[in-house]
Design an enzyme around this catalytic site. Structure first.
Site: not given
Ligand code: G6P
Length: 591
Positions: A471, A490, A72, A474, A27, A467, A2, A96-97
């Site tokens: 992407k 496999h 969130w 996500e 956030r 990666e 959040c 937040n937390g």
């Molecule tokens: C979240 C985001 C990802 C990101 C990850 C690590 O899960 O959705 O896109 O890669 O956090 O974030 P950081 O700030 O530690 O790189």
């Protein structure tokens, strides 16, 4: 998770709070709410959905002191009732937390006939404040903090103190800002920098009381302490998307600049003498991160093994923190995190330190939590990244890793590319690669409706496969997996059919034949392959996207770009918001 933000000002500040909430939406965006003083009373408005759905409720309202929240969801579904702020008696809070012991605390309060309205863990904070309050908010906060387990950054309004905001935190970030005729706070600086560059990062245990003229800081025992406000290095326009349709697209085009700035900075600053000593004696590198940052770690592992005599491993921070690690002596842990706030990575850093490892952080946020715990920090200059899906920050993490591991290679008299080569060759390869945008857009349109995608790669290309897969997953919500090329036989081959696309990254000449075997194996089963390559390939009757050629160990910095475009255009063509994917948030400050 959040985002929280607030202002107390000589003038109406609800517009500033709205702007701050928009900047913090990365956030979380499950619901939003504000609380503000109006004629000596606190008004609370909150709504399920994005920040913009709250704005009509605020029309015509004014206040010179208020707090806001964008959520969130962790405890309790996204709903109006679970939205913050939460109120109990004279207290209204945003949080937040996660309050880990909220269940026990609720039971305790139930004995006094006090029951929460929402299903959140956060409401308990307002209830406890109301319960502990005897006329002094700072004292009540001190009492409450003693009872709370977990991580939090909290802002409080109390109806007895009109025009004041009280702030306290543990582990989660909270920044106080000072400007002409106002004070403000937020979870992150981009929410404040268009108003003031003078910021003060709150320390764990501190309580801060702000009004329009001053900020008073109290340390854990309640004693008043001095805290310094320093000018932020962020530019006030860095959180704007300019003429781009979305932040994600803008941020992909920011990559060349981000890489150049990052390299220049590292060359100028170098490593501390302690880090140099530790690196000279190191025999093992352990790379830790989450999400994209973990994929950068996979790259770091292959790179270390290729250009230095050290052994290396890469692991997700969340796994490392809960296992017996038996770290070899002279291990250097490299913790990678764009935000520097990811709870799993911060805790992993603490664990590594307690096990005697020397910890180097790679982050994009100066003075983030990770930098305060690490022994050494390499802060990349990707500037603010707003889109939830990482792009430019990932490329700069790879560059930072290349620079760091090269320093170690040089200590062992191994040849590496110098900053000049990287600055020129790498940058120009990236700029040329940005030209694939249109081609990737066409490809995205062609594969619209695809239900399964595999990203494949071997060694360095495996990091890109991971990666690229993340992407697309996500932001387009397609079932996507990133796997080593050789692993497809496999198990995953069983899933290959006409509804499946295989994106194969091939940039290492020494592994070409092995990868082409896999292309054949997929075609033989009716699967469709798209190859992203820097090599001249024999015709295999599959679609090929060509990118500039550099040595294998530099290719991930370049080859990830077409995958970023592919994910982006896929999301756009599906009518999705690429910047704000459902259920996710950029910085996960909870476990
Ligand atoms: C979240 C985001 C990802 C990101 C990850 C690590 O899960 O959705 O896109 O890669 O956090 O974030 P950081 O700030 O530690 O790189």
């Amino acid at each position: 998770m959040c985002g929280i933000v607030g202002f107390v000002s000589e003038k109406n500040c609800l517009e500033e709070i709205k702007g701050g909430l928009e900047k913090l939406e990365y956030r979380g965006y499950d619901s939003a709410g504000v609380a503000f003083f109006s004629k000596g009373k606190i008004s609370t408005l909150k709504k399920k959905g994005r920040v913009s759905s709250l704005f009509p409720l605020l029309q015509g309202k004014t206040s010179n002191c208020g707090i806001g929240h964008t959520r969130w969801a962790t405890h309790g579904a996204p709903s109006d009732i679970n939205a913050h702020p939460h109120r109990c008696g004279k207290f209204v809070i945003v949080h937040n937390g996660i309050i880990e012991n909220y269940g026990e605390l609720k039971k305790e309060l139930a004995k006094k006939d006090k029951y929460p309205l929402s299903e959140t863990d956060s409401e308990i904070i307002a209830m406890l404040l109301d319960n502990c309050y005897k006329g002094d908010v700072v004292e009540a906060v001190r009492e409450v903090v003693k009872k709370l387990k977990g991580a939090f950054a909290v802002a409080v309004l109390c109806e007895d103190f009109v025009g004041k905001i009280f702030l306290f935190k543990r582990e989660n970030p909270l920044i106080v800002g000072r400007g002409e005729g106002f004070f403000c706070f937020a979870s992150d600086s981009p929410a404040l920098i268009s108003h003031t560059p003078l910021l003060c990062k709150m320390k764990d245990g501190d309580i801060c009381e702000i009004d329009k003229t001053q900020a008073i800081f109290y340390e854990e025992k309640g004693k008043i302490v001095e805290r310094v406000f320093i000018p932020s290095s962020l530019k006030s326009d860095s959180a704007n998307k300019g003429d781009f349709q979305s932040f994600m697209l803008k941020e992909i085009y920011d990559i060349p600049k981000a890489i150049k700035n990052t390299l220049c900075k590292f060359e100028k600053i170098g490593l501390s003498s302690l880090a140099q000593k530790k690196l000279r004696n190191a025999n093992h590198f352990l790379f830790l991160g989450c999400g994209s940052a973990y994929h950068a770690c996979v790259y770091g592992k292959y790179l270390t093994e290729k250009i230095t005599p050290l052994c290396a491993s890469a692991e997700t921070a969340g796994e490392y923190r809960y296992r017996r690690s038996n770290l070899p002596k002279n291990t250097v842990v490299v913790a990678v995190s764009q935000s520097g706030e990811t709870a799993d990575t911060v805790t992993a850093v603490k664990k590594a330190k307690s096990e005697g490892a020397f910890v180097i952080a790679i982050t994009n946020v100066p003075s983030s939590t990770i930098t305060t715990f690490a022994h050494e920090s390499l802060v990349t200059l990707a500037e603010v990244e707003i889109a939830v899906a990482a792009t430019k920050s990932y490329n700069t993490q790879l560059v930072a890793l290349y620079w760091l591991v090269s320093e170690v290679a040089l200590m062992h008299k191994k040849a590496t590319y110098g900053a000049v080569y990287l600055g020129e060759k790498l940058r120009s390869a990236i700029i040329k690669t940005l030209d694939v945008a249109e081609e990737m857009h066409r490809i995205a349109k062609r594969y619209l409706g695809i239900s399964k995608v595999f990203f494949l790669g071997k060694n360095f290309d495996y990091a890109t496969a991971l990666e690229g897969a993340l992407k697309m997953k996500e932001i387009s919500y397609i079932q996507v997996e990133g796997i080593p090329s050789g692993e497809i036989k496999h198990g995953p081959l069983a899933l290959i059919d006409e509804n499946c696309l295989v994106v194969h990254i091939i940039t290492d000449y020494t592994l070409l034949d092995k990868c082409l075997n896999v292309v054949e194996e997929v075609s033989a089963r009716g699967g469709e392959t798209l190859i992203i390559t820097s090599l001249n390939l024999p015709d295999k009757g599959v679609k090929v996207v060509k990118i500039p050629k550099l040595d294998a160990e530099l290719m991930p910095i370049v080859s990830v770009i077409p995958t970023q475009f592919l994910a982006y255009f896929m999301a756009v063509e599906m009518g999705l918001d690429a910047d704000k994917p459902r259920n996710l948030a950029k910085s996960v400050t909870v476990e």
